[in-house]
Design a protein around this motif. Structure first.
Motif, short mmCIF file in Angstrom:
data_model
loop_
_atom_site.label_atom_id
_atom_site.label_comp_id
_atom_site.label_asym_id
_atom_site.label_seq_id
_atom_site.Cartn_x
_atom_site.Cartn_y
_atom_site.Cartn_z
N ARG A 44 -6.25 38.84 41.75
CA ARG A 44 -5.30 37.85 41.56
C ARG A 44 -4.09 38.57 41.03
N ILE A 45 -4.42 39.74 40.05
CA ILE A 45 -3.18 40.58 39.56
C ILE A 45 -2.52 41.47 40.62
N ASP A 47 -0.28 39.39 42.49
CA ASP A 47 1.06 39.00 41.87
C ASP A 47 1.72 40.28 41.89
N GLU A 70 3.51 40.17 45.31
CA GLU A 70 4.41 39.30 45.38
C GLU A 70 5.73 39.93 44.51
N PHE A 71 5.44 40.41 43.34
CA PHE A 71 6.75 40.63 42.55
C PHE A 71 7.49 42.08 43.36
N ARG A 102 -1.50 33.19 49.26
CA ARG A 102 -0.43 33.20 48.22
C ARG A 102 0.93 32.28 48.65
N ALA A 132 0.51 33.61 30.80
CA ALA A 132 0.67 33.59 32.20
C ALA A 132 -0.69 33.89 32.63
N CYS A 133 -1.62 34.80 32.01
CA CYS A 133 -2.79 35.01 32.86
C CYS A 133 -3.73 33.62 32.91
N ASP A 151 -0.96 29.94 36.24
CA ASP A 151 -0.46 30.31 37.71
C ASP A 151 0.82 31.20 37.92
N ASN A 153 3.23 34.52 37.77
CA ASN A 153 3.10 35.96 38.23
C ASN A 153 3.00 36.73 36.77
N VAL A 154 2.06 37.54 36.54
CA VAL A 154 2.08 38.06 35.43
C VAL A 154 2.87 39.43 35.23
N MET A 155 3.58 39.83 36.09
CA MET A 155 4.43 41.05 36.11
C MET A 155 5.65 40.87 35.09
#
Length: 569
Positions: free
Chosen positions: A228-229, A232, A235-236, A282, A528-529, A532, A534-536
């Motif tokens: 998942r990370i 993210d 995506e970022f 995603r 964030a974690c 849903d 994005n964690v960035m």
């Protein structure tokens, strides 16, 4: 029953009388020739990966080869002959030597040396505590700080690492997986503190966590949250860092763990396709992110097998990206990869022999069409490389590029009966592995079941047995030994004072920052974690507030937990 001619030469029924007569004459001479009985002769009928070989290849071995479907032209689908029309005639591969040791200041000095000697890009090696998500003053870091790479605890170390280097003008590769998103956040903040926007940054971060479970074993979280990370990050970067390669899917460590060439190819591409599927799920358009995917392969000592592996990799990838994932942009079909010569082929005995091994492995990577290359130093099996040995490794690439003329012709081995037949065979084996992975439900499920781990372990065992039996010769190890050899090369040593100094430095960082800002940013990261988002962005804020890597990892572990490997054997 097939004759020796048919078996050995690939001579089919359509051969002309003149050619058949020629091959029959060769057959008589071959049958009369003595059989080798010396050490290593037992491996003459198979590659290093146990692909069966014939003594001679001919037209029948490539009878199924369709020039348009299977070969094409350089820069054209399916890219078997290379992803660029003129390859190295237009631009050489990037000479990117992997480097990192001690603290950030020491490694920064090595980077400036390498750049002054003609290196074209930077490649960061991190130490074990950094790779595992521990700060240098952690009890779990004791004895390992700076030993196998550079210690990076916070944004302050990252700033020192790239002091005096224009990050807008050079590309950087970072070999880090478990905490890759944190390292990327540190790199972004370092550049922005220099006035360089993230959109201008070029480079690659490895971030391939699936191969960690398979081979290298440097993980933090369980597989699914870790993937998942990675999605993210993809995506970022797709949205905000158009020049950045968001992941380098790594077969290098799979091969170092003992896999065959076909296993390295199959499991690496399967990992990459798992990330592609995750990004598509995603909601990302495949053509928006696929052109920034990159791969990382090993170049081992079986010269032709490695060349065939690289050619097969491009063909499989192009077909799958177009026909399975529906990519329409030709850039999405092009497999771009970095190569490193095989660390596992290096020997502690007679270490100067490693210079020769590296030269052949580097040439195989270039004839296979790599986009960038790291050549190992002769002393890396003993310690971190000295400046002198690093210089020799870099000069190996430069001699290859400028003196051998192998760059003058694109895919010079294309059309070779042997190379084309071997390319097709490695492709066939890789596709068989894809079928078996599909039976598990996909690569994540196969990894969780331990399937690739077991396959690699079995291959590693077979290879080691072939060395111990003498079937395969390793010069200086099981043949041509020097029993009285005394190992006395100059080695780079990282003293305990580096570890103590780094531990004090990270403690000083904690004492001199805004603690409340750190706590607030870590709390936001945990939210964030758990959700849903994005964690960035949350990671970047933690880094900007000078949270250490260990603190960030601990916050994420509160949400995801730590992975514990299940015993497979």
């Amino acid at each position: 029953m097939a004759t020796l001619i048919d078996r050995a030469s690939g001579l089919g029924p359509g051969a002309s009388p003149e050619y058949r007569e020629l091959i029959e004459r060769w057959e008589r001479k071959a049958e009369a020739a003595p059989v080798r009985r010396d050490k290593g002769s037992g491996a003459a009928d198979r590659t290093i990966s146990d692909v069966p070989l014939k003594p001679l290849y001919g037209p029948a071995d490539v009878a199924q080869l369709d020039l348009t479907r299977d070969l094409g032209a350089p820069g054209e689908f399916p890219y078997t002959r290379g992803i660029h029309p003129t390859m190295y005639r237009s631009r050489l591969w990037t000479m990117r030597q992997f480097a990192g040791f001690g603290n950030a200041k020491q490694t920064n000095e090595r980077y400036h040396f390498l750049l002054s000697q003609g290196q074209m890009g930077l490649s960061v090696a991190f130490d074990m505590p950094t790779l595992m998500g521990y700060d240098s003053d952690s009890p779990k870091a004791l004895g390992e700080v700076g030993k196998c790479g550079v210690a990076i605890d916070s944004i302050r170390d990252m700033e020192t690492l790239f002091d005096g280097i224009d990050l807008g003008a050079i590309t950087t590769s970072m070999t880090i997986n478990g905490p890759a998103a944190i390292a990327l956040a540190q790199y972004i903040v370092t550049a922005e503190n220099k006035g360089i926007p993230r959109a201008a940054l070029g480079g690659t971060i490895q971030a391939d966590i699936l191969k960690e479970y398979i081979a290298q074993k440097e993980w933090i979280f369980p597989p699914r949250p870790h993937v998942r990370i990675i999605i993210d990050m993809m995506e970022f970067c797709t949205r905000e860092m158009p020049k950045w390669n968001t992941i380098s899917v790594s077969g290098y460590h799979i091969r170092e763990a003992g896999s065959t060439a076909a296993q390295e190819l199959a499991f690496t591409l399967a990992d990459g396709f798992a990330y592609v599927e995750g990004a598509i799920a995603r909601g990302l358009d495949v053509d928006a992110f696929a052109p920034r995917l990159s791969f990382f392969f090993n170049s081992h000592s079986d010269f032709f097998e490695e060349i065939a592996k690289f050619r097969a990799a491009r063909r499989i990838y192009a077909r799958r990206m177009r026909d399975v994932y529906g990519a329409k942009d030709p850039r999405s079909w092009q497999l771009r990869f970095h190569t490193q010569t095989a660390g596992c082929s290096a020997t502690a005995q007679q270490p100067e022999n490693n210079i020769v091994r590296v030269a052949y492995e580097a040439m195989a990577a270039v004839l296979g069409g790599t986009q960038s290359l790291h050549t190992n130093s002769m002393d890396e099996v003993l310690a971190l490389p000295t400046e002198k040995s690093v210089e020799i490794a870099l000069r190996t690439q430069q001699v290859l590029a400028y003196e051998t003329n192998v760059t003058n012709v694109v895919d010079p081995l294309g059309g070779s009966y042997y190379v084309e037949a071997l390319t097709a065979e490695i492709e066939r084996q890789a596709l068989d592995y894809f079928d078996r992975i599909a039976e598990f439900g996909g690569m994540i499920e196969a990894v969780e079941a331990g399937y690739p781990q077991r396959e690699i372990a079995d291959a590693s065992y077979r290879y080691q047995r072939s060395i111990e039996s003498g079937d395969r010769v390793i010069v200086g190890v099981n043949a041509f030994e020097k029993p009285d050899e005394v190992q006395s090369p100059d080695l780079l040593k990282i003293g305990v004072e580096i570890e103590r100094g780094q531990a004090r430095a990270v403690q000083d960082v904690r004492a001199g920052r805004d603690g409340s800002a750190v706590e607030a940013s870590l709390a936001a990261l945990k939210r964030a974690c758990a959700g849903d988002a994005n964690v960035m962005p949350a990671l970047i804020e933690c880094v900007r507030n000078v949270a250490t890597e260990g603190e960030i990892v601990d916050a994420m572990v509160e949400v995801y937990g730590r992975y514990v490997e299940q015993t497979q054997f």
